[in-house]
Design a protein around this motif. Structure first.
Motif, PDB file in Angstrom:
ATOM      1  N   PHE A 140      76.540  44.605  34.314  1.00  0.00           N
ATOM      2  CA  PHE A 140      75.180  44.529  33.778  1.00  0.00           C
ATOM      3  C   PHE A 140      74.390  43.422  34.466  1.00  0.00           C
ATOM      4  N   ILE A 141      73.076  43.474  34.280  1.00  0.00           N
ATOM      5  CA  ILE A 141      72.171  42.399  34.692  1.00  0.00           C
ATOM      6  C   ILE A 141      71.362  42.035  33.460  1.00  0.00           C
ATOM      7  N   LEU A 142      71.302  40.751  33.156  1.00  0.00           N
ATOM      8  CA  LEU A 142      70.522  40.255  32.032  1.00  0.00           C
ATOM      9  C   LEU A 142      69.363  39.450  32.590  1.00  0.00           C
ATOM     10  N   ARG A 143      68.134  39.859  32.250  1.00  0.00           N
ATOM     11  CA  ARG A 143      66.944  39.200  32.780  1.00  0.00           C
ATOM     12  C   ARG A 143      66.119  38.634  31.623  1.00  0.00           C
ATOM     13  N   VAL A 144      65.846  37.326  31.713  1.00  0.00           N
ATOM     14  CA  VAL A 144      64.998  36.627  30.743  1.00  0.00           C
ATOM     15  C   VAL A 144      63.915  35.929  31.549  1.00  0.00           C
ATOM     16  N   GLY A 145      62.692  36.424  31.462  1.00  0.00           N
ATOM     17  CA  GLY A 145      61.606  35.868  32.273  1.00  0.00           C
ATOM     18  C   GLY A 145      61.946  36.039  33.738  1.00  0.00           C
ATOM     19  N   GLY A 155      76.024  43.629  42.447  1.00  0.00           N
ATOM     20  CA  GLY A 155      75.734  42.228  42.748  1.00  0.00           C
ATOM     21  C   GLY A 155      76.949  41.510  43.314  1.00  0.00           C
ATOM     22  N   ARG A 156      78.123  41.787  42.740  1.00  0.00           N
ATOM     23  CA  ARG A 156      79.359  41.161  43.226  1.00  0.00           C
ATOM     24  C   ARG A 156      79.666  41.607  44.654  1.00  0.00           C
TER      25      ARG A 156
END
Length: 167
Positions: A140-145, A155-156
């Motif tokens: 997963f990718i977690l994006r905050v702002g 990504g890895r």
């Protein structure tokens, strides 16, 4: 999102316009995209645009929308509403975050993610937008702002490729 849209969103927040009036204006522009197109058209006189604004939108939003028309910034209106919502969420102690995933997390995992974000950012609640993205391969990718935490296989693999290329 442009800095202009963020600035307009801040101004809209500071004007203390009722949420219902702002959401109604946003809904009208979303449901009738031709209206936004007409308000941004250089061919249509500003006086005609002002008359349309006076007839269609809530009283509290008329002046703001007329300024956007005058400054030819009506095309930013969707981003302006998004910036306003972010500002309202910030004021209410709600964090906006996006979770990109391949396999949808279960309710328990979502609760844990929200709890972790509340602790990390010292917020009361988290508004988590779930977005499926098969291109991540896994994880997963977690994006905050503008902060992104990438725990995806894609990504890895990219990190591994960069390490190999540096050697």
């Amino acid at each position: 999102m442009t800095q202009a849209a963020i600035n307009y969103g801040q101004v809209l927040f500071e004007m203390s316009v009722p949420k219902t009036a702002i959401e109604e204006a946003a809904l009208v522009l979303k449901v009738v995209p031709e209206l936004k197109h007409a308000l941004s058209s250089p061919v249509i006189p500003k006086s005609s645009k002002h008359r349309v604004i006076d007839r269609v939108f809530p009283q509290e939003m008329k002046t703001f929308l007329k300024v956007l028309v005058e400054r030819r910034d009506i095309d930013l209106v969707n981003d302006i509403f998004k910036a306003w919502r972010s500002r309202v969420s910030e004021e209410e102690g709600i964090l906006d975050a996006s979770l990109y995933y391949v396999t949808k997390p279960d309710e328990e995992q979502i609760r844990e993610i929200k709890a972790m974000l509340c602790r990390k950012y010292d917020k009361k609640d988290v508004r988590l937008c779930l977005i499926e993205d098969a291109s991540l391969i896994g994880g997963f990718i977690l994006r905050v702002g503008d902060v992104e935490t990438d725990w995806s296989l894609k990504g890895r693999l990219r990190q591994l490729e960069q390490k190999i290329m540096r050697r």
